[in-house]
Motif scaffolding. Structure first.
Motif, PDB file in Angstrom:
ATOM      1  N   LYS A 141     -10.675  -5.058  -7.545  1.00  0.00           N
ATOM      2  CA  LYS A 141     -12.095  -5.247  -7.185  1.00  0.00           C
ATOM      3  C   LYS A 141     -13.047  -4.771  -8.271  1.00  0.00           C
ATOM      4  O   LYS A 141     -13.860  -3.854  -8.083  1.00  0.00           O
ATOM      5  CB  LYS A 141     -12.416  -4.520  -5.871  1.00  0.00           C
ATOM      6  CG  LYS A 141     -11.587  -4.979  -4.686  1.00  0.00           C
ATOM      7  CD  LYS A 141     -12.073  -4.335  -3.401  1.00  0.00           C
ATOM      8  CE  LYS A 141     -11.302  -4.792  -2.177  1.00  0.00           C
ATOM      9  NZ  LYS A 141      -9.897  -4.338  -2.124  1.00  0.00           N
TER      10      LYS A 141
ATOM     11  N   ARG B 155      -2.594  -9.750  12.429  1.00  0.00           N
ATOM     12  CA  ARG B 155      -1.720  -8.992  13.326  1.00  0.00           C
ATOM     13  C   ARG B 155      -0.904  -9.945  14.186  1.00  0.00           C
ATOM     14  O   ARG B 155      -1.400 -11.027  14.529  1.00  0.00           O
ATOM     15  CB  ARG B 155      -2.552  -8.086  14.267  1.00  0.00           C
ATOM     16  CG  ARG B 155      -3.257  -6.933  13.571  1.00  0.00           C
ATOM     17  CD  ARG B 155      -2.263  -5.932  12.985  1.00  0.00           C
ATOM     18  NE  ARG B 155      -2.879  -4.819  12.288  1.00  0.00           N
ATOM     19  CZ  ARG B 155      -3.090  -4.776  10.970  1.00  0.00           C
ATOM     20  NH1 ARG B 155      -2.791  -5.803  10.207  1.00  0.00           N
ATOM     21  NH2 ARG B 155      -3.597  -3.694  10.417  1.00  0.00           N
TER      22      ARG B 155
ATOM     23  N   ASP C 228       0.847  -1.198   0.000  1.00  0.00           N
ATOM     24  CA  ASP C 228       0.000   0.000   0.000  1.00  0.00           C
ATOM     25  C   ASP C 228       0.880   1.244   0.000  1.00  0.00           C
ATOM     26  O   ASP C 228       0.959   1.981   0.991  1.00  0.00           O
ATOM     27  CB  ASP C 228      -0.952  -0.036   1.208  1.00  0.00           C
ATOM     28  CG  ASP C 228      -1.971  -1.159   1.093  1.00  0.00           C
ATOM     29  OD1 ASP C 228      -2.401  -1.446  -0.042  1.00  0.00           O
ATOM     30  OD2 ASP C 228      -2.329  -1.756   2.112  1.00  0.00           O
TER      31      ASP C 228
ATOM     32  N   VAL D  48     -12.111 -13.281  -0.695  1.00  0.00           N
ATOM     33  CA  VAL D  48     -11.407 -12.521   0.335  1.00  0.00           C
ATOM     34  C   VAL D  48     -12.338 -12.512   1.536  1.00  0.00           C
ATOM     35  O   VAL D  48     -13.522 -12.212   1.390  1.00  0.00           O
ATOM     36  CB  VAL D  48     -11.179 -11.062  -0.107  1.00  0.00           C
ATOM     37  CG1 VAL D  48     -10.439 -10.288   0.972  1.00  0.00           C
ATOM     38  CG2 VAL D  48     -10.422 -10.991  -1.415  1.00  0.00           C
TER      39      VAL D  48
ATOM     40  N   VAL E 293      -0.913  -9.283   4.409  1.00  0.00           N
ATOM     41  CA  VAL E 293      -0.373  -8.533   5.543  1.00  0.00           C
ATOM     42  C   VAL E 293       0.231  -7.225   5.045  1.00  0.00           C
ATOM     43  O   VAL E 293       1.101  -7.245   4.168  1.00  0.00           O
ATOM     44  CB  VAL E 293       0.709  -9.357   6.283  1.00  0.00           C
ATOM     45  CG1 VAL E 293       1.109  -8.655   7.578  1.00  0.00           C
ATOM     46  CG2 VAL E 293       0.232 -10.776   6.563  1.00  0.00           C
TER      47      VAL E 293
HETATM   48  O1  C5P Z   1      -2.063  -2.907   6.826  1.00  0.00           O
HETATM   49  P1  C5P Z   1      -3.022  -4.050   6.867  1.00  0.00           P
HETATM   50  O2  C5P Z   1      -2.383  -5.371   7.262  1.00  0.00           O
HETATM   51  O3  C5P Z   1      -4.266  -3.746   7.670  1.00  0.00           O
HETATM   52  O4  C5P Z   1      -3.452  -4.214   5.334  1.00  0.00           O
HETATM   53  C1  C5P Z   1      -4.414  -5.148   4.918  1.00  0.00           C
HETATM   54  C2  C5P Z   1      -4.617  -5.041   3.436  1.00  0.00           C
HETATM   55  O5  C5P Z   1      -5.737  -5.854   3.096  1.00  0.00           O
HETATM   56  C3  C5P Z   1      -4.916  -3.643   2.920  1.00  0.00           C
HETATM   57  O6  C5P Z   1      -4.360  -3.550   1.602  1.00  0.00           O
HETATM   58  C4  C5P Z   1      -6.419  -3.599   2.872  1.00  0.00           C
HETATM   59  O7  C5P Z   1      -6.920  -2.733   1.903  1.00  0.00           O
HETATM   60  C5  C5P Z   1      -6.749  -5.052   2.502  1.00  0.00           C
HETATM   61  N1  C5P Z   1      -8.084  -5.486   2.867  1.00  0.00           N
HETATM   62  C6  C5P Z   1      -8.575  -5.490   4.167  1.00  0.00           C
HETATM   63  N2  C5P Z   1      -9.853  -5.941   4.420  1.00  0.00           N
HETATM   64  C7  C5P Z   1     -10.615  -6.377   3.425  1.00  0.00           C
HETATM   65  C8  C5P Z   1     -10.136  -6.383   2.114  1.00  0.00           C
HETATM   66  C9  C5P Z   1      -8.856  -5.935   1.864  1.00  0.00           C
HETATM   67  O8  C5P Z   1      -7.873  -5.106   5.083  1.00  0.00           O
HETATM   68  N3  C5P Z   1     -11.811  -6.843   3.703  1.00  0.00           N
END
Ligand code: C5P
Length: 234
Positions: A63, A183, A10, A158, A211
């Motif tokens: 998407k 996490r 990101d 997803v 992640v």
């Molecule tokens: O930084 P983090 O681990 O929260 O990033 C998770 C990634 O997964 C981001 O790119 C976010 O947009 C994506 N994502 C998410 N939840 C969803 C779909 C995609 O966190 N339901």
């Protein structure tokens, strides 16, 4: 493809992305990368080609959601970019998903994995009822969309790692679950609400974990990536 850790790149630019990836130059395992709308809209198809040329697998997270014919044609373009996984919104209907699959399939019959987004995790029961006029319980809606995706021939969805077990029960164990919201047990949760550690995600049967910040914002991103791999894959 087996279980893997996908790093969400990101970042807002190619420069930032490459600076980050340079940290992994000496790694034996080339990380699987997710390119989302921000980076793709900033840098275009060239960023996909560049990261593929560096040997990374790519999940292109755009998407898609439009009429079946438009999605079919757009998917044909993404397929030619040689991505490994891409996605769309299951709410575009089974016909749209079937069109997408057709567009994605290359002349030799190969194609990237196609994954559906069910309800976004930012949509809760209240918003779904109020804004979308969908009155059923949200977990039922998510499972219905997942089975529509399976019916259309897609490879998976997803979803939250908390839903992965139920998706496998509903759509079969070979139907892939790609799960963000990961996490470390001793890490920052940030804006993610329903989270799991890589180890828990493995136990519950996630196929891929996505992640972002636990790796990209870590003091030592390579060590954080290795930790994800050792908890989730090894
Ligand atoms: O930084 P983090 O681990 O929260 O990033 C998770 C990634 O997964 C981001 O790119 C976010 O947009 C994506 N994502 C998410 N939840 C969803 C779909 C995609 O966190 N339901």
């Amino acid at each position: 493809m087996g279980k893997d850790v996908i790093i969400a790149c990101d970042f807002a630019s190619k420069e930032e992305t490459l600076n980050f990836l340079d940290l992994f130059k000496k790694e034996e395992r080339k990380p699987f990368l997710k390119i989302g709308m921000e980076l793709f809209y900033a840098e275009g198809p060239a960023i996909v080609k560049e990261l593929k040329a560096r040997g990374h697998k790519i999940f292109l997270d755009l998407k898609l959601h439009d009429i079946p014919n438009t999605v079919k044609k757009a998917m044909a373009v993404l397929s030619r970019l040689d991505v490994d996984m891409t996605n769309l919104h299951a709410s575009g209907t089974i016909s749209m998903m079937e069109g997408a699959l057709e567009g994605l399939t290359r002349p030799d019959g190969s194609r990237p994995l196609l994954i559906a987004v069910t309800q976004l995790t930012s949509t809760d029961q209240e918003r779904m009822e109020r804004d979308l006029l969908i009155k059923e319980p949200i977990d039922q809606v998510v499972m219905h969309y997942a089975s529509n995706a399976a019916k259309a021939g897609l490879d998976g969805v997803v979803c939250s790692p908390l839903e992965a077990g139920k998706v496998h029960d509903t759509c079969g164990k070979n139907f892939l679950t790609v799960t963000p919201g990961v996490r470390f047990a001793d890490g920052d949760v940030g804006d993610q609400k329903r989270v799991m550690t890589p180890e828990q995600a493995k136990k519950i049967g996630s196929d891929y974990i996505v992640v972002g910040r636990p790796i990209t914002a870590a003091e030592d991103p390579v060590a954080a990536y290795r930790r994800c791999v050792s908890e989730f894959v090894d």
